[in-house]
Scaffold this motif. Structure first.
Motif, PDB file in Angstrom:
ATOM      1  N   SER A 138       0.856  -1.184   0.000  1.00  0.00           N
ATOM      2  CA  SER A 138       0.000   0.000   0.000  1.00  0.00           C
ATOM      3  C   SER A 138       0.894   1.237   0.000  1.00  0.00           C
ATOM      4  O   SER A 138       2.026   1.191   0.493  1.00  0.00           O
ATOM      5  CB  SER A 138      -0.906   0.008   1.232  1.00  0.00           C
ATOM      6  N   PRO A 139       0.404   2.345  -0.540  1.00  0.00           N
ATOM      7  CA  PRO A 139       1.204   3.575  -0.535  1.00  0.00           C
ATOM      8  C   PRO A 139       1.659   3.978   0.871  1.00  0.00           C
ATOM      9  O   PRO A 139       2.752   4.502   1.037  1.00  0.00           O
ATOM     10  CB  PRO A 139       0.253   4.617  -1.131  1.00  0.00           C
ATOM     11  N   ALA A 140       0.851   3.699   1.875  1.00  0.00           N
ATOM     12  CA  ALA A 140       1.207   4.053   3.256  1.00  0.00           C
ATOM     13  C   ALA A 140       2.419   3.266   3.756  1.00  0.00           C
ATOM     14  O   ALA A 140       3.195   3.759   4.566  1.00  0.00           O
ATOM     15  CB  ALA A 140       0.020   3.820   4.179  1.00  0.00           C
ATOM     16  N   ASP A 141       2.582   2.030   3.282  1.00  0.00           N
ATOM     17  CA  ASP A 141       3.684   1.169   3.724  1.00  0.00           C
ATOM     18  C   ASP A 141       4.902   1.232   2.817  1.00  0.00           C
ATOM     19  O   ASP A 141       5.978   0.767   3.183  1.00  0.00           O
ATOM     20  CB  ASP A 141       3.211  -0.278   3.814  1.00  0.00           C
ATOM     21  N   GLU A 178      12.776   2.038   2.168  1.00  0.00           N
ATOM     22  CA  GLU A 178      13.954   2.295   3.001  1.00  0.00           C
ATOM     23  C   GLU A 178      14.595   0.993   3.488  1.00  0.00           C
ATOM     24  O   GLU A 178      15.808   0.821   3.406  1.00  0.00           O
ATOM     25  CB  GLU A 178      13.566   3.168   4.190  1.00  0.00           C
ATOM     26  N   LEU A 179      13.782   0.077   4.010  1.00  0.00           N
ATOM     27  CA  LEU A 179      14.318  -1.173   4.570  1.00  0.00           C
ATOM     28  C   LEU A 179      14.947  -2.080   3.522  1.00  0.00           C
ATOM     29  O   LEU A 179      15.960  -2.725   3.775  1.00  0.00           O
ATOM     30  CB  LEU A 179      13.209  -1.939   5.299  1.00  0.00           C
ATOM     31  N   VAL A 180      14.333  -2.139   2.353  1.00  0.00           N
ATOM     32  CA  VAL A 180      14.788  -3.068   1.322  1.00  0.00           C
ATOM     33  C   VAL A 180      15.745  -2.392   0.343  1.00  0.00           C
ATOM     34  O   VAL A 180      16.457  -3.048  -0.394  1.00  0.00           O
ATOM     35  CB  VAL A 180      13.573  -3.681   0.587  1.00  0.00           C
ATOM     36  N   GLY A 181      15.759  -1.060   0.338  1.00  0.00           N
ATOM     37  CA  GLY A 181      16.632  -0.343  -0.570  1.00  0.00           C
ATOM     38  C   GLY A 181      16.094  -0.272  -1.981  1.00  0.00           C
ATOM     39  O   GLY A 181      16.835  -0.433  -2.952  1.00  0.00           O
ATOM     40  N   LEU A 182      14.780  -0.030  -2.107  1.00  0.00           N
ATOM     41  CA  LEU A 182      14.175   0.073  -3.432  1.00  0.00           C
ATOM     42  C   LEU A 182      14.506   1.416  -4.073  1.00  0.00           C
ATOM     43  O   LEU A 182      14.518   2.442  -3.400  1.00  0.00           O
ATOM     44  CB  LEU A 182      12.652  -0.047  -3.338  1.00  0.00           C
ATOM     45  N   SER A 183      14.718   1.399  -5.379  1.00  0.00           N
ATOM     46  CA  SER A 183      14.863   2.646  -6.121  1.00  0.00           C
ATOM     47  C   SER A 183      13.464   3.230  -6.321  1.00  0.00           C
ATOM     48  O   SER A 183      12.449   2.561  -6.073  1.00  0.00           O
ATOM     49  CB  SER A 183      15.517   2.388  -7.476  1.00  0.00           C
ATOM     50  N   ALA A 184      13.399   4.463  -6.807  1.00  0.00           N
ATOM     51  CA  ALA A 184      12.094   5.088  -7.071  1.00  0.00           C
ATOM     52  C   ALA A 184      11.331   4.288  -8.119  1.00  0.00           C
ATOM     53  O   ALA A 184      10.119   4.088  -7.999  1.00  0.00           O
ATOM     54  CB  ALA A 184      12.291   6.526  -7.543  1.00  0.00           C
ATOM     55  N   THR A 185      12.022   3.787  -9.128  1.00  0.00           N
ATOM     56  CA  THR A 185      11.379   2.989 -10.181  1.00  0.00           C
ATOM     57  C   THR A 185      10.857   1.677  -9.623  1.00  0.00           C
ATOM     58  O   THR A 185       9.738   1.263  -9.923  1.00  0.00           O
ATOM     59  CB  THR A 185      12.368   2.718 -11.331  1.00  0.00           C
ATOM     60  N   GLU A 186      11.650   1.002  -8.790  1.00  0.00           N
ATOM     61  CA  GLU A 186      11.207  -0.251  -8.180  1.00  0.00           C
ATOM     62  C   GLU A 186       9.988  -0.017  -7.293  1.00  0.00           C
ATOM     63  O   GLU A 186       9.035  -0.809  -7.322  1.00  0.00           O
ATOM     64  CB  GLU A 186      12.344  -0.874  -7.366  1.00  0.00           C
ATOM     65  N   ALA A 187      10.003   1.049  -6.507  1.00  0.00           N
ATOM     66  CA  ALA A 187       8.868   1.360  -5.635  1.00  0.00           C
ATOM     67  C   ALA A 187       7.617   1.608  -6.456  1.00  0.00           C
ATOM     68  O   ALA A 187       6.520   1.172  -6.083  1.00  0.00           O
ATOM     69  CB  ALA A 187       9.188   2.577  -4.764  1.00  0.00           C
ATOM     70  N   GLU A 188       7.759   2.272  -7.585  1.00  0.00           N
ATOM     71  CA  GLU A 188       6.619   2.525  -8.469  1.00  0.00           C
ATOM     72  C   GLU A 188       6.046   1.210  -8.994  1.00  0.00           C
ATOM     73  O   GLU A 188       4.834   1.019  -9.031  1.00  0.00           O
ATOM     74  CB  GLU A 188       7.058   3.411  -9.629  1.00  0.00           C
ATOM     75  N   HIS A 189       6.919   0.294  -9.365  1.00  0.00           N
ATOM     76  CA  HIS A 189       6.464  -1.019  -9.840  1.00  0.00           C
ATOM     77  C   HIS A 189       5.757  -1.792  -8.727  1.00  0.00           C
ATOM     78  O   HIS A 189       4.715  -2.404  -8.960  1.00  0.00           O
ATOM     79  CB  HIS A 189       7.628  -1.844 -10.380  1.00  0.00           C
ATOM     80  N   VAL A 190       6.328  -1.771  -7.525  1.00  0.00           N
ATOM     81  CA  VAL A 190       5.735  -2.494  -6.397  1.00  0.00           C
ATOM     82  C   VAL A 190       4.334  -1.972  -6.098  1.00  0.00           C
ATOM     83  O   VAL A 190       3.417  -2.752  -5.825  1.00  0.00           O
ATOM     84  CB  VAL A 190       6.647  -2.402  -5.148  1.00  0.00           C
TER      85      VAL A 190
END
Length: 94
Positions: free
Chosen positions: A21-24, A30-42
């Motif tokens: 969820s966007p809230a999480d 931060e914990l997993v070290g996602l890039s902005a692109t990876e976070a967008e995909h998730v």
């Protein structure tokens, strides 16, 4: 508990991240070290898909199950017993 979880994450070579969820997503990023692109995909993953981080590489994976495997991992079966029609995850035979 949080420190133990963070330690496990830092020791893990392979991480499987499902839709968040966007809230999480901020904490996950931060914990997993996602890039902005990876976070967008998730944030936009569909049911049955995940972002796999293996070492320094990332992969979008569509998990596909056989009918026998689905019977083992279907945790919503009891809820569906009271609802109609049944919903099947992407990639699962009808």
């Amino acid at each position: 508990m949080a420190r133990i979880a963070e330690g496990l994450l830092s020791d893990s070579e392979t991480r499987v991240i499902l839709r968040q969820s966007p809230a999480d997503l901020g904490a996950t990023r931060e914990l997993v070290g996602l890039s902005a692109t990876e976070a967008e995909h998730v944030a936009g993953l569909w049911r049955g898909a995940a972002l796999w981080k293996v070492g320094g590489r990332s992969f979008l994976v569509d998990h596909r199950l056989s009918r026998a495997e689905w019977a083992l991992v279907d945790t919503d079966a009891r809820m569906r017993a009271h609802a109609a029609p049944p919903i099947h995850a992407r990639g699962v035979p009808a």
